[in-house]
Motif scaffolding. Sequence first.
Motif, PDB file in Angstrom:
ATOM      1  N   ASN A 156       0.822  -1.213   0.000  1.00  0.00           N
ATOM      2  CA  ASN A 156       0.000   0.000   0.000  1.00  0.00           C
ATOM      3  C   ASN A 156       0.858   1.265   0.000  1.00  0.00           C
ATOM      4  O   ASN A 156       0.355   2.351  -0.285  1.00  0.00           O
ATOM      5  N   THR A 190      -1.943  -8.351  -5.893  1.00  0.00           N
ATOM      6  CA  THR A 190      -2.500  -7.010  -5.742  1.00  0.00           C
ATOM      7  C   THR A 190      -3.997  -6.995  -5.454  1.00  0.00           C
ATOM      8  O   THR A 190      -4.519  -5.975  -4.995  1.00  0.00           O
ATOM      9  N   GLU A 191      -4.690  -8.107  -5.666  1.00  0.00           N
ATOM     10  CA  GLU A 191      -6.113  -8.119  -5.293  1.00  0.00           C
ATOM     11  C   GLU A 191      -6.286  -7.989  -3.778  1.00  0.00           C
ATOM     12  O   GLU A 191      -7.363  -7.659  -3.298  1.00  0.00           O
ATOM     13  N   GLN A 225      -4.541   0.387  -4.855  1.00  0.00           N
ATOM     14  CA  GLN A 225      -4.215  -0.090  -6.193  1.00  0.00           C
ATOM     15  C   GLN A 225      -3.287   0.859  -6.937  1.00  0.00           C
ATOM     16  O   GLN A 225      -2.380   0.432  -7.649  1.00  0.00           O
ATOM     17  N   TYR A 226      -3.506   2.140  -6.773  1.00  0.00           N
ATOM     18  CA  TYR A 226      -2.649   3.125  -7.444  1.00  0.00           C
ATOM     19  C   TYR A 226      -1.184   2.896  -7.072  1.00  0.00           C
ATOM     20  O   TYR A 226      -0.316   2.781  -7.954  1.00  0.00           O
ATOM     21  N   PHE A 233     -10.394  -7.067  -4.683  1.00  0.00           N
ATOM     22  CA  PHE A 233     -10.697  -6.744  -6.077  1.00  0.00           C
ATOM     23  C   PHE A 233     -10.681  -7.972  -6.972  1.00  0.00           C
ATOM     24  O   PHE A 233      -9.933  -8.919  -6.736  1.00  0.00           O
ATOM     25  N   TYR A 284     -10.438  -8.326 -11.471  1.00  0.00           N
ATOM     26  CA  TYR A 284      -9.952  -7.486 -12.560  1.00  0.00           C
ATOM     27  C   TYR A 284     -10.582  -7.910 -13.882  1.00  0.00           C
ATOM     28  O   TYR A 284     -10.651  -9.105 -14.191  1.00  0.00           O
TER      29      TYR A 284
END
Length: 265
Positions: free
Chosen positions: A113, A132-133, A138-139, A170, A172
């Motif tokens: 993060n 990354t989920e 996310q940025y 998340f 995708y």
Amino acid sequence: MALSHSLIQLLISLRRQKFIGAGEPIRMLEFGEQNWFYDVVPAELLILIDEFQDVPAERRQALKAELQQILDTKPPTEPFDICKVFYKLVFNYEDYTAVDLHGTPQALSLDLNEPLGLPPHSWDVVTNIGTTEHVFNQYQAFKSLHELTKPGGVIMHSLPNQGCFDHGFFNYHPTFFYDLAEANRYEIVALVYADCSKHPHQLKQLGSQADYVRLAVSHQLSAYSGIFCVYRTPTDAQAFKVPRQGYYDNRLPPELQQAWQNLAR
């Protein structure tokens, strides 16, 4: 995070095409230290190693000896160690780094993060396999992936598409990968849809975003699926750019615009 049959086969395919692993040794960074899922018997790697005759015989023997020792002694880190032997074969890495809060003691316990404080543009291959989920920011996560990869390097994602209920924050969709590539001038080397409800997983190469939309229109999408994406980054270093969805930029062809209007969302 673990390497399962479908991902192992995809990586072997990239190695056979000599997109990865056939040149000089590389530096490799993983977001999420991978272990072995065991739907592929590790001993099969002993046969696979000899398939790649472009690997010097001495190195092949060393890899087989390393794998055999792991299989014979079965230390607590065995699944991670097996994965690294496989990676040495398919990626030909000379230097390996992992960022993982729950990895082996060798992994860097850093929060994705946040900015990682690692040297930029330092790794030839950076992977994001089922990681990354689980990251809310996310940025920052995708900015870090971008900034740590060498110009002309490879970024590899294997992420959930549908299903994986309550697995992470998340899922995708292909528009994410296409629009991220558009914003940052990534070359899409491979984009593969995996129907994970079937065993082995059923894989479909997505030649364009329209291929996925056609699966949706014809009700062929699975309730449990993943996306495998491989990018080649531009040879000139550039700052990370946040994508905008193609629909709102009027970049979609008529077929996709029509589907966007008609499909349930």
